[in-house]
Write an enzyme that holds these catalytic residues in place. Structure first.
Site, mmCIF file in Angstrom:
data_model
loop_
_atom_site.group_PDB
_atom_site.id
_atom_site.type_symbol
_atom_site.label_atom_id
_atom_site.label_comp_id
_atom_site.label_asym_id
_atom_site.label_seq_id
_atom_site.Cartn_x
_atom_site.Cartn_y
_atom_site.Cartn_z
ATOM 1 C CB CYS A 198 -0.816 0.026 1.210
ATOM 2 S SG CYS A 198 -0.384 0.207 2.756
ATOM 3 N NE ARG A 199 0.699 8.530 0.095
ATOM 4 C CZ ARG A 199 1.484 9.206 1.014
ATOM 5 N NH1 ARG A 199 1.462 9.073 2.292
ATOM 6 N NH2 ARG A 199 2.197 10.533 0.494
#
Length: 109
Positions: A61-62
């Protein structure tokens, strides 16, 4: 207290790894790992059959929060899943290759 999740640094992800990107569409379009599979976290349960059970799954994810939740979910159900520590920000910082869907240079949104 839950057990610690299996995790690897962005620099240790093999070039031929199955990378599952669980970010939202706008984040994906801005920049992602070239051969990653994009399944936003909120749609994962309905698309679980797209995640291979015969290969190690590297979850992205980020920064690592959402991917940590998805890694835990997959591990509990028998997948060999590993969270990518630091997510796309760490991937970018490690100089790993990225592509965008816009024709402009990729970046982490």
């Amino acid at each position: 207290m839950h057990q610690s999740l299996p995790a690897v640094g962005a620099a240790e992800v093999p070039a031929d790894a199955f990378v599952l990107d669980v970010r939202e569409d706008g984040e994906w379009v801005a920049g992602h790992v070239a051969d990653a599979v994009h399944i936003p976290m909120g749609t994962l349960i309905g698309r679980i059959d797209e995640v291979p059970q015969e290969a190690r799954v590297y979850v992205m994810c980020r920064v690592g929060g959402r991917s940590g939740q998805v890694t835990a979910y997959l591990v509990q159900r028998g997948w060999d899943a590993v969270n990518i520590d630091g997510g796309m920000l760490a991937w970018e910082a490690a100089g790993r290759p990225m592509v965008s869907e816009t024709g402009t240079p990729p970046y982490v949104a």
